[in-house]
Design a protein around this motif. Structure first.
Motif, PDB file in Angstrom:
ATOM      1  N   PHE A  82      -1.569  11.452   1.214  1.00  0.00           N
ATOM      2  CA  PHE A  82      -1.296  10.016   1.170  1.00  0.00           C
ATOM      3  C   PHE A  82      -0.285   9.743   0.056  1.00  0.00           C
ATOM      4  O   PHE A  82      -0.027  10.601  -0.788  1.00  0.00           O
ATOM      5  CB  PHE A  82      -2.573   9.198   0.932  1.00  0.00           C
ATOM      6  N   ASP A  83       0.277   8.549   0.062  1.00  0.00           N
ATOM      7  CA  ASP A  83       1.221   8.118  -0.959  1.00  0.00           C
ATOM      8  C   ASP A  83       0.445   7.401  -2.045  1.00  0.00           C
ATOM      9  O   ASP A  83      -0.244   6.417  -1.777  1.00  0.00           O
ATOM     10  CB  ASP A  83       2.268   7.180  -0.348  1.00  0.00           C
ATOM     11  N   ILE A  84       0.552   7.877  -3.253  1.00  0.00           N
ATOM     12  CA  ILE A  84      -0.246   7.325  -4.347  1.00  0.00           C
ATOM     13  C   ILE A  84       0.120   5.879  -4.659  1.00  0.00           C
ATOM     14  O   ILE A  84      -0.623   5.160  -5.332  1.00  0.00           O
ATOM     15  CB  ILE A  84      -0.111   8.217  -5.604  1.00  0.00           C
ATOM     16  N   ARG A  85       1.240   5.407  -4.124  1.00  0.00           N
ATOM     17  CA  ARG A  85       1.613   3.998  -4.311  1.00  0.00           C
ATOM     18  C   ARG A  85       0.730   3.070  -3.471  1.00  0.00           C
ATOM     19  O   ARG A  85       0.704   1.860  -3.703  1.00  0.00           O
ATOM     20  CB  ARG A  85       3.088   3.791  -3.947  1.00  0.00           C
ATOM     21  N   ASP A  86       0.027   3.638  -2.516  1.00  0.00           N
ATOM     22  CA  ASP A  86      -0.859   2.879  -1.633  1.00  0.00           C
ATOM     23  C   ASP A  86      -2.253   2.826  -2.243  1.00  0.00           C
ATOM     24  O   ASP A  86      -3.021   3.784  -2.172  1.00  0.00           O
ATOM     25  CB  ASP A  86      -0.890   3.558  -0.255  1.00  0.00           C
ATOM     26  N   SER A  90      15.860   3.232 -18.887  1.00  0.00           N
ATOM     27  CA  SER A  90      15.096   2.042 -19.298  1.00  0.00           C
ATOM     28  C   SER A  90      13.757   1.933 -18.584  1.00  0.00           C
ATOM     29  O   SER A  90      12.720   1.743 -19.226  1.00  0.00           O
ATOM     30  CB  SER A  90      15.924   0.777 -19.071  1.00  0.00           C
ATOM     31  N   VAL A  91      13.762   2.065 -17.261  1.00  0.00           N
ATOM     32  CA  VAL A  91      12.513   1.903 -16.523  1.00  0.00           C
ATOM     33  C   VAL A  91      11.684   3.181 -16.536  1.00  0.00           C
ATOM     34  O   VAL A  91      10.459   3.127 -16.716  1.00  0.00           O
ATOM     35  CB  VAL A  91      12.787   1.439 -15.075  1.00  0.00           C
ATOM     36  N   TYR A  92      12.315   4.345 -16.374  1.00  0.00           N
ATOM     37  CA  TYR A  92      11.542   5.589 -16.436  1.00  0.00           C
ATOM     38  C   TYR A  92      10.854   5.723 -17.789  1.00  0.00           C
ATOM     39  O   TYR A  92       9.647   6.004 -17.858  1.00  0.00           O
ATOM     40  CB  TYR A  92      12.437   6.804 -16.183  1.00  0.00           C
ATOM     41  N   CYS A  93      11.615   5.504 -18.870  1.00  0.00           N
ATOM     42  CA  CYS A  93      11.015   5.579 -20.207  1.00  0.00           C
ATOM     43  C   CYS A  93       9.916   4.530 -20.352  1.00  0.00           C
ATOM     44  O   CYS A  93       8.871   4.789 -20.956  1.00  0.00           O
ATOM     45  CB  CYS A  93      12.079   5.379 -21.284  1.00  0.00           C
ATOM     46  N   MET A 101       9.480   3.948  -9.265  1.00  0.00           N
ATOM     47  CA  MET A 101       8.963   4.527 -10.512  1.00  0.00           C
ATOM     48  C   MET A 101       7.743   3.768 -11.021  1.00  0.00           C
ATOM     49  O   MET A 101       6.738   4.379 -11.415  1.00  0.00           O
ATOM     50  CB  MET A 101      10.061   4.543 -11.583  1.00  0.00           C
ATOM     51  N   ILE A 102       7.810   2.441 -11.008  1.00  0.00           N
ATOM     52  CA  ILE A 102       6.684   1.645 -11.508  1.00  0.00           C
ATOM     53  C   ILE A 102       5.461   1.816 -10.613  1.00  0.00           C
ATOM     54  O   ILE A 102       4.335   1.996 -11.100  1.00  0.00           O
ATOM     55  CB  ILE A 102       7.084   0.158 -11.615  1.00  0.00           C
ATOM     56  N   ASP A 103       5.669   1.799  -9.315  1.00  0.00           N
ATOM     57  CA  ASP A 103       4.543   1.907  -8.381  1.00  0.00           C
ATOM     58  C   ASP A 103       3.893   3.286  -8.413  1.00  0.00           C
ATOM     59  O   ASP A 103       2.679   3.408  -8.216  1.00  0.00           O
ATOM     60  CB  ASP A 103       5.000   1.577  -6.955  1.00  0.00           C
ATOM     61  N   THR A 104       4.689   4.322  -8.658  1.00  0.00           N
ATOM     62  CA  THR A 104       4.149   5.683  -8.706  1.00  0.00           C
ATOM     63  C   THR A 104       3.602   6.027 -10.087  1.00  0.00           C
ATOM     64  O   THR A 104       2.434   6.394 -10.241  1.00  0.00           O
ATOM     65  CB  THR A 104       5.231   6.710  -8.325  1.00  0.00           C
ATOM     66  N   ASN A 105       4.451   5.900 -11.094  1.00  0.00           N
ATOM     67  CA  ASN A 105       4.119   6.383 -12.441  1.00  0.00           C
ATOM     68  C   ASN A 105       3.063   5.542 -13.146  1.00  0.00           C
ATOM     69  O   ASN A 105       2.293   6.056 -13.955  1.00  0.00           O
ATOM     70  CB  ASN A 105       5.374   6.423 -13.324  1.00  0.00           C
ATOM     71  N   VAL A 106       3.042   4.244 -12.848  1.00  0.00           N
ATOM     72  CA  VAL A 106       2.109   3.345 -13.532  1.00  0.00           C
ATOM     73  C   VAL A 106       0.987   2.899 -12.600  1.00  0.00           C
ATOM     74  O   VAL A 106      -0.185   3.187 -12.835  1.00  0.00           O
ATOM     75  CB  VAL A 106       2.847   2.115 -14.110  1.00  0.00           C
ATOM     76  N   LYS A 107       1.334   2.230 -11.512  1.00  0.00           N
ATOM     77  CA  LYS A 107       0.300   1.683 -10.637  1.00  0.00           C
ATOM     78  C   LYS A 107      -0.510   2.778  -9.950  1.00  0.00           C
ATOM     79  O   LYS A 107      -1.741   2.681  -9.828  1.00  0.00           O
ATOM     80  CB  LYS A 107       0.927   0.758  -9.600  1.00  0.00           C
ATOM     81  N   GLY A 108       0.153   3.841  -9.492  1.00  0.00           N
ATOM     82  CA  GLY A 108      -0.561   4.933  -8.840  1.00  0.00           C
ATOM     83  C   GLY A 108      -1.520   5.617  -9.802  1.00  0.00           C
ATOM     84  O   GLY A 108      -2.681   5.884  -9.462  1.00  0.00           O
ATOM     85  N   LEU A 109      -1.037   5.886 -11.009  1.00  0.00           N
ATOM     86  CA  LEU A 109      -1.886   6.507 -12.026  1.00  0.00           C
ATOM     87  C   LEU A 109      -3.068   5.603 -12.360  1.00  0.00           C
ATOM     88  O   LEU A 109      -4.214   6.065 -12.484  1.00  0.00           O
ATOM     89  CB  LEU A 109      -1.050   6.798 -13.274  1.00  0.00           C
ATOM     90  N   LEU A 110      -2.803   4.300 -12.477  1.00  0.00           N
ATOM     91  CA  LEU A 110      -3.879   3.361 -12.783  1.00  0.00           C
ATOM     92  C   LEU A 110      -4.908   3.288 -11.655  1.00  0.00           C
ATOM     93  O   LEU A 110      -6.116   3.229 -11.911  1.00  0.00           O
ATOM     94  CB  LEU A 110      -3.300   1.973 -13.044  1.00  0.00           C
ATOM     95  N   SER A 111      -4.427   3.286 -10.419  1.00  0.00           N
ATOM     96  CA  SER A 111      -5.353   3.213  -9.285  1.00  0.00           C
ATOM     97  C   SER A 111      -6.307   4.405  -9.276  1.00  0.00           C
ATOM     98  O   SER A 111      -7.532   4.242  -9.153  1.00  0.00           O
ATOM     99  CB  SER A 111      -4.584   3.152  -7.963  1.00  0.00           C
TER     100      SER A 111
END
Length: 258
Positions: free
Chosen positions: A65-69, A154-157, A111-121
């Motif tokens: 699955f896609d971790i953004r989901d 900027s966003v990746y960092c 990047m935000i949906d994967t690196n931050v939101k996916g990890l948080l989910s």
């Protein structure tokens, strides 16, 4: 190395189809740990599962699955009937290296949906289970970019600074429990990372690692194994890991002799 502390444990690894996630899966299996492997590319998950099981006597379950989901993340965790002893939040990416005034919004969202939101989910759903059993270990794969910023990032960092903050705050949120929370923050690791960042431009990706001795996925996997195999009272919060040829995000020594 682990004094068999990992044998029989169940490890959930996100982004296990390549790079650090894949290397970590093999090394945990080598320690006798069982695996839940997740990733977007089911064919790779099947291939990795079959290869690991041909080498090690461990159990493996795969979830594509896609971790953004977020609902897919929830469904994955809810469908796991056995224990989740360790969560390795490895799934992450960089997309683009344009300056902030020219960057592509799709790159930002990815990047935000994967690196931050996916990890948080994943952290949200797994930590809830761990808290009920009062044990477990969450290990986040961060970056040197979470400790310092650089132009074009900027966003990746920003997302990796978020991972650093999430790691620290998660440990505080779970204060008083037996759950450990850690991060590993690598510098240059030669994986598919740069090829993804430069949208498949292999020449641009190769130039990132040219004339240096970069870290390998196995180098980082070894550190993850070390963190996970410490005694239960030992919590390693973070490790900044650079190749000897790198001294900061922007200081890289290149030599044609290498």
């Amino acid at each position: 190395m682990s004094n068999n502390r990992l044998s029989g444990k169940w490890i959930l690894i996100t982004g296990a189809t390549s790079g650090i996630g894949k290397a970590t899966a093999y090394q945990f299996a080598g320690e006798g740990a069982n695996l839940y492997l997740t990733g977007r590319r089911e064919d790779r998950l099947i291939s990795i599962r079959d290869d690991i099981q041909s080498k090690f006597s461990v159990e493996i379950e795969i979830y594509s699955f896609d971790i953004r989901d977020r609902e897919a993340c929830k469904s994955c965790v809810e469908s796991i009937e056995g224990p989740i002893d360790i969560l390795v939040n490895n799934a992450g990416l960089a997309s683009g290296k344009d300056p902030v005034d020219q960057a592509d919004f799709e790159d930002w969202d990815k990047m935000i949906d994967t690196n931050v939101k996916g990890l948080l989910s994943m952290t949200r759903f797994v930590s809830e289970r761990m808290k009920k059993s009062n044990e477990g270990h969450i290990i986040n794969v961060g970056s040197i970019a979470g400790h310092e910023a650089y132009a074009g990032g900027s966003v990746y960092c920003g997302t990796k600074h978020a991972v650093k903050a999430i790691t620290q705050a998660t440990k505080m949120d779970l204060h008083g429990t037996g759950i450990r929370v850690s991060a590993v923050s690598p510098g240059l690791v030669e994986t598919e990372f740069s090829e993804v960042r430069f949208h498949g431009d292999k020449e641009a990706a190769d130039s990132v690692y040219s004339d240096i001795n970069p870290l390998t996925a196995d180098d980082i996997a070894e550190i993850i194994i070390f963190m996970a195999s410490r005694p239960p009272h030992v919590n390693i919060m973070d490790t900044i890991v650079l190749p000897t040829d790198q001294s900061s995000s922007t200081m890289v020594h290149r030599s044609s002799k290498k």
